[in-house]
Structures are given as structure tokens and as C-alpha cells.
Design an enzyme around this catalytic site. Structure first.
Site, PDB file in Angstrom:
ATOM      1  CD  GLU A   1      13.133 -18.692  24.815  1.00  0.00           C
ATOM      2  OE1 GLU A   1      12.481 -19.646  24.317  1.00  0.00           O
ATOM      3  OE2 GLU A   1      12.762 -18.063  25.800  1.00  0.00           O
TER       4      GLU A   1
ATOM      5  CB  CYS B   1       9.510 -20.415  27.177  1.00  0.00           C
ATOM      6  SG  CYS B   1      11.099 -20.049  27.913  1.00  0.00           S
TER       7      CYS B   1
END
Length: 516
Positions: free
Chosen positions: A270, A304
Site C-alpha cells: 500500500e 495516502c
């Protein structure tokens, strides 16, 4: 927040941490680590919170061995019994939610509401995993052979290495660890060197639970703290860890993926995000402005899933820009533990330097910059505080296509929805996306195969704040991994296809005849 939580030393004491701490632990046992000392600095005011004696390469190997040994009995414990450990961890987190959230704020700079939300996310994934422990399932498959049955089973995979980033110092570990535990895996955690105290606090809480359950191998959960890339590289290189889950930069993810692939292990990545949102002419602007503000300015732009690109129809671009400019100028910036503060500090001075460089590059590309300067009044000395920036861009230039981990919102105009979708997808990252529209056709087009190319695509909500029930992750340079909800649990298990012959004959598949 109670006054006691404003004192970082008191928080450390309540979470059973000291001014000097070992950096290697498993279950309730802390091991004398042999690496150099790490001073853990608070982004709130720049002072040292505590010191950790980091792990050496030899320490990491021992920790991996402990996790591997604990896996052997743990994999055979029935999944609902494994879920009982996770259930008790969830209870412990509920009891210590305020203290752990305060430490998240002190160590990562998140405002109190976001830190409380992060710990709640840990609690939520515990609840999810407990239910999952009674629902791990395979398929029964029709066989072409008479008197035969096919099925698939999911078995524990092995010890899992988890590498996490500073911006979600505890939740991402919980996403991985709680699912891995009910799946029958053990977990070895390497937290960010910027936020290791929260990791030690989590393991202290886990140690309290494990002390109540002596029948469980104590090393089902382990932690190793280290500075730099060496510790993460050692985890990625170990054949005893069949899965490495890594959250962080694209550069880090490439290094992990390359190392793990060399030994044909599994990676769950990720990585970078560059969140985009499209505003169509039919947008509910009141709704959109609230979503944009949180998505772009929340966590000081250090998620993010942070909204970094706002793609606005030309007919409303001026109105949207002016409205957001006024809101961004009024956002309260300061000590993240104080009531009413919405934007805390950047993690360090380097983050501010990268923000300033990005704004300079955007201005060089013809962008008009609003805000973005350092804030020095009304904030704790020693921290790095900035005003969130809005940049009116003439096009999606190279700097816009990069992820700058800071509160910068680029605004770009468009004429047709096809053009907007092309702009949206025209970046290397593919994590989180959104469209605000009252037109069903536009919404469905954005969600269709030729629409958003992200792992998360939303309609009339922002890019940040995902729930744990859905799989979290994205495509392209985001890494392709999926964590948290849905069927993300399958990443932590191995699949076995079984064929059972309950007849008295032995027919071969595909009608093959092979008689001696």
C-alpha cells in the site's frame, strides 16, 4: 481531552513505557536489543519523547525465529479460539482508547479527533476479525468424476512481516495483525522510526491480554524497532516470512517487492496516492466543500488518501476556488491536542521543505498559489506548522502528478466529463478517487470500467476516511495490495484444493484411459 493527556510523560507512564525502552519484543517479553539508540521526537513541539534501543540485524533474526516457532502451534488452534484473542485485544483498546490516541497525537501530530478515530479503527477491525474467525470459508466444487467431491480449504500461511508508516502508526498494523491472527498467522511488526512508541504501547496492551491467556504462544505478536531501511530489508529478505505487508513510499515499496520477489514470496503493498476529485456542474457545493476540506487539509495533508487534485468544471471553477480559499484561510492551525484545532504539524522539517519545493515548481508552471506558508504564531515552538495551500493550475503538470506529502490542493479545470476522467487517471498512482454530481449517468460513468482507475472510487463523499468493511488499496504505483475488509483476509492464507474419492472406482479427469 482531559488535562492528563496533555502531558506526554504521563501518557507514556500510563501506557507502561519509560524514558528509555527496548526495541525488540514478543508477547509480554521485552528483549535487550543491541542496536543504536533512537531519540523519538514529537512533531508537536520538537522535543524528545523517549529513547528506544533499536534492533540489530541479529536481533531481527532472533525475532523472526520466535515468530516462526510460535506459528507451529498457533496454526492448529481453531479459528474461533484465535478470534477470542482478538476479541480481548479489542476490549483492551476500548479501555485505553484515550491514552493511546493521545500518544498518537504526540508522536504523529494528528489532531485529537483523528487520533481517536484511528484507535476506533483498530477496535472496529478487531470486531470485524472476530466475526471473520467463524466465517473463514472455501468452496465445494462439482466434480466431473462420479463418486468424487472437490473442495477448497484456506490454511494459515505463516509468520507475516508488517512494515508501517508514520501517518497511520497503529491502524494499519491492526488491519494486518487482527486478520492475520484469526487466519492463524503470527505477526512481526516493524513500525516507522518516526512513530515507534505507539507500536511499543500496542504491544504492552497485547502483553496484558496474552498474560490472561497462557495457553497461547506468546510470540504470536512481535515488534522490532529500527532506523533506516536495514530492518525492513531484513524482514523482506527472510524466507521464514512468506508474506510482507508494507505501507509507505513507492521507493520503499519497490525495494521490498524486489527483495521478496527474488525469493518468490508474497508482497502486500500500500504505497503512494494522489487523490483526485471531479466536481461536475450539478454538484451539491455545500456537501462538496465539507468533503474537500477534510480530504485535503485533514492530517495536514499527510494521508495516502489525501485529496491533492480537484478537477472542476469551468463553469463553477471560480466560485469553488474562492469558496475554498476563504475556508482554508480560516482553518485553525496549532497544537493537535488543543480543542478546535483542525490542522496539526507536519511530521518534520523535511516535509515542509518538500512542500515549499512543490509550490515553487507549481508557480514555475504557471500556477497561482494561495497560502502554503509557514505558521509561527499561536503554535508550539519546535514544531513545523504550515497553512494549507490551494494552487490554481493551468494544466496537470509534472509536479501535480507527483505525490507531495503535505496539504497542497491543485485545482484544474475541465470542459467534458471524458476530459475530467482522463485528467483524473493521468497520474502514476491509483488509490482513492471521488466525483461529486447529482447526475446518475455521470456517477455511473465514473464507477464504470472506463471511469476511475483507482482501488477506491466514491460518489458524493471525499477521498479520505475509508471504513474498515471494504478492502483498502489501489492500483498502479499504489502497489495493488488490499487490506482490511471484504475478502482481504485471503492474502494471509494459503489455498488448498482437495479432491475426495468416495467411490470404488478410479476414473481419471478429462476422460483419460491409462490401463496397464
Amino acid at each position: 481531552m482531559p488535562d492528563r493527556l496533555f502531558n506526554s510523560d504521563a501518557i507514556l507512564h500510563r501506557l507502561k513505557l519509560a524514558s528509555d525502552n527496548p526495541g525488540v519484543g514478543g508477547g509480554g517479553v521485552w528483549h535487550l536489543s543491541t542496536g543504536p539508540s533512537l531519540n523519538v521526537r514529537s512533531p508537536v513541539d520538537g522535543r524528545t519523547l523517549a529513547t528506544i534501543r533499536t534492533a540489530s540485524a541479529a536481533d531481527v533474526e532472533v525475532a523472526i525465529d520466535r515468530a516462526a516457532e510460535a506459528f507451529k502451534p498457533w496454526r492448529s488452534v481453531p479459528a474461533p479460539h484465535r478470534g477470542e484473542l482478538v476479541r480481548r485485544l479489542g476490549i483492551k483498546l476500548r479501555e485505553r482508547k484515550a491514552e493511546l490516541a493521545a500518544l498518537v497525537s504526540w508522536e504523529s501530530g494528528k489532531i485529537t479527533q483523528e487520533s481517536l478515530g484511528e484507535v476506533q479503527e483498530m477496535i472496529d477491525i478487531c470486531d470485524f476479525a472476530v466475526g471473520l474467525s467463524r466465517q473463514l470459508h472455501g468452496l465445494t466444487i462439482a466434480s466431473e468424476r462420479p463418486g468424487h467431491r472437490m473442495m477448497e480449504q484456506w490454511h494459515p500461511l505463516g509468520p507475516v512481516g508488517v512494515i508501517t508508516a508514520f501517518n497511520f502508526p497503529v491502524a494499519v498494523w491492526a488491519w494486518n495483525a487482527m486478520l492475520a491472527l484469526v487466519c492463524g498467522d503470527t505477526v512481526l511488526w516493524k513500525p516507522s522510526e518516526k512513530t515507534p512508541l505507539t507500536a511499543l504501547a500496542c504491544h504492552q496492551l497485547a502483553a496484558e491480554v496474552l498474560a490472561e491467556m497462557p495457553e497461547i504462544p506468546q510470540d504470536v505478536l512481535g515488534v522490532v524497532v529500527g532506523a533506516g531501511a536495514d530492518i525492513g530489508q531484513a524482514l523482506a529478505d527472510s524466507e521464514k516470512l512468506p508474506l510482507i505487508s508494507a505501507t509507505g513510499s513507492v521507493r520503499m515499496g519497490r525495494a521490498v517487492a524486489k527483495t521478496v520477489a527474488r525469493r518468490l514470496g508474497r508482497s502486500l503493498l500500500e504505497l503512494g496516492g494522489n487523490g483526485g476529485m471531479i466536481l461536475t456542474p450539478s454538484v451539491d457545493l455545500e456537501l462538496a466543500v465539507r468533503a474537500i476540506t477534510f480530504s485535503a487539509a485533514g492530517t495536514a495533508g499527510q494521508r495516502c488518501t489525501t485529496l491533492r487534485r480537484l478537477i472542476v468544471h469551468h463553469s463553477i471553477r471560480r466560485q469553488v476556488t474562492d469558496r475554498l480559499g476563504g475556508i482554508f484561510a480560516r482553518l485553525k492551525i496549532g497544537n493537535p491536542l488543543e480543542h478546535g484545532v483542525l490542522v496539526g504539524p507536519l511530521i518534520d522539517a523535511r516535509a515542509a521543505e518538500l512542500m515549499e519545493a512543490a509550490l515553487k515548481a507549481a508557480a514555475g508552471d504557471g500556477g497561482i498559489v494561495h497560502g502554503g506558508g509557514r505558521v509561527t504564531e499561536g503554535v508550539p515552538p519546535g514544531g513545523v506548522y504550515v497553512r494549507p495551500a490551494i494552487v490554481e493550475m493551468p494544466a496537470q503538470t509534472a509536479i501535480v502528478q507527483e505525490e507531495t506529502f503535505a496539504p497542497i490542493l491543485y485545482i484544474i479545470g475541465y470542459e467534458t466529463l471524458d476530459e475530467a476522467i482522463a485528467l483524473h487517471n493521468g497520474v502514476p498512482q491509483g488509490l482513492s478517487s471521488a466525483i461529486f454530481t447529482s447526475d446518475l449517468r455521470e456517477a455511473e460513468k465514473f464507477l464504470a470500467p472506463a471511469g476511475s482507475d483507482c482501488g477506491i472510487a466514491n460518489v458524493n463523499i471525499g477521498t479520505s476516511g475509508a471504513e474498515i468493511g471494504g478492502a483498502f488499496g489501489g492500483e498502479k504505483q499504489t502497489g495493488g495490495g488490499r487490506e482490511s475488509g471484504s475478502d482481504a483476509w485471503k492474502a494471509y492464507m494459503r489455498r488448498a484444493t482437495n479432491t475426495i474419492n468416495y467411490s470404488n472406482s478410479l476414473p481419471l479427469a478429462q476422460g483419460i484411459s491409462f490401463e496397464a
